[in-house]
Scaffold this motif. Structure first.
Motif, PDB file in Angstrom:
ATOM      1  N   THR A 127       1.126  -1.191  -0.070  1.00 60.31           N
ATOM      2  CA  THR A 127      -0.217   0.046   0.108  1.00 60.31           C
ATOM      3  C   THR A 127       1.002   1.135   0.222  1.00 60.31           C
ATOM      4  N   LYS A 133      -3.982   7.205  -1.588  1.00 61.88           N
ATOM      5  CA  LYS A 133      -3.817   5.660  -1.261  1.00 61.88           C
ATOM      6  C   LYS A 133      -3.858   4.806  -2.616  1.00 61.88           C
ATOM      7  N   ILE A 168      -2.862   0.572  -3.683  1.00 63.45           N
ATOM      8  CA  ILE A 168      -2.816  -0.697  -3.442  1.00 63.45           C
ATOM      9  C   ILE A 168      -2.237  -1.481  -4.746  1.00 63.45           C
ATOM     10  N   GLU A 188      -1.743  -5.209   2.467  1.00 66.58           N
ATOM     11  CA  GLU A 188      -2.971  -4.232   2.122  1.00 66.58           C
ATOM     12  C   GLU A 188      -3.319  -3.789   3.441  1.00 66.58           C
ATOM     13  N   CYS A 189      -3.460  -2.252   3.242  1.00 70.47           N
ATOM     14  CA  CYS A 189      -3.761  -1.507   4.343  1.00 70.47           C
ATOM     15  C   CYS A 189      -5.377  -0.911   4.338  1.00 70.47           C
TER      16      CYS A 189
END
Length: 141
Positions: free
Chosen positions: A8, A23, A25, A95-96
């Protein structure tokens, strides 16, 4: 090297007086955690945790934009960049779900995710005939 990891990316940008975080990903990357050793001026060995990430061009779901061009854009939602110069762009291995906001800061990301760091260096291998990619090094801690 297997490209079976996810990262991320949090790109930082100033919008007036506000901090904006975009953001992105990316799946299908390679992440390697390691230690960088240097010697200080007084002879002490300094060890710093680093992440080395390989991002193939075929995993980009958003458009990649050069850092200089990125700073000039008003709408950054459909693109991402890799900027080692601003000392603000941040990568989390995995993955955040979180977003960086006024209530959730980079320091919270560092506490909540073990493998993460600020982008310190980027090597561009997108002009090669095969295996086009970026190699990114992040400083952890």
């Amino acid at each position: 090297m297997m490209n079976d990891n996810t990262i991320t990316i949090f790109n930082h940008k100033k919008a007036g007086k506000e901090d904006v975080w975009n953001k992105t990903i990316l799946h299908g990357v390679s992440v390697v955690s390691g230690v960088d050793k240097t010697v200080s001026a007084n002879g002490t060995v300094v060890r710093k945790q680093i992440l080395t990430i390989v991002i193939p061009v075929d995993v980009w779901e958003k458009e990649y934009v050069d850092p200089v061009q990125y700073e000039k854009l008003e709408d950054i939602s459909s693109c991402f960049t890799l900027n080692p110069s601003n000392n603000s762009d941040f990568i989390v291995a995995g993955e955040c779900e979180e977003e960086i906001t006024g209530d959730y800061h980079v320091s919270d990301l560092k506490k909540d995710y073990g493998k993460c760091g600020i982008i310190a260096g980027v090597s561009d291998f997108t002009d090669t005939p095969r295996l086009k990619h970026f190699k990114v090094v992040c400083r952890c801690g």
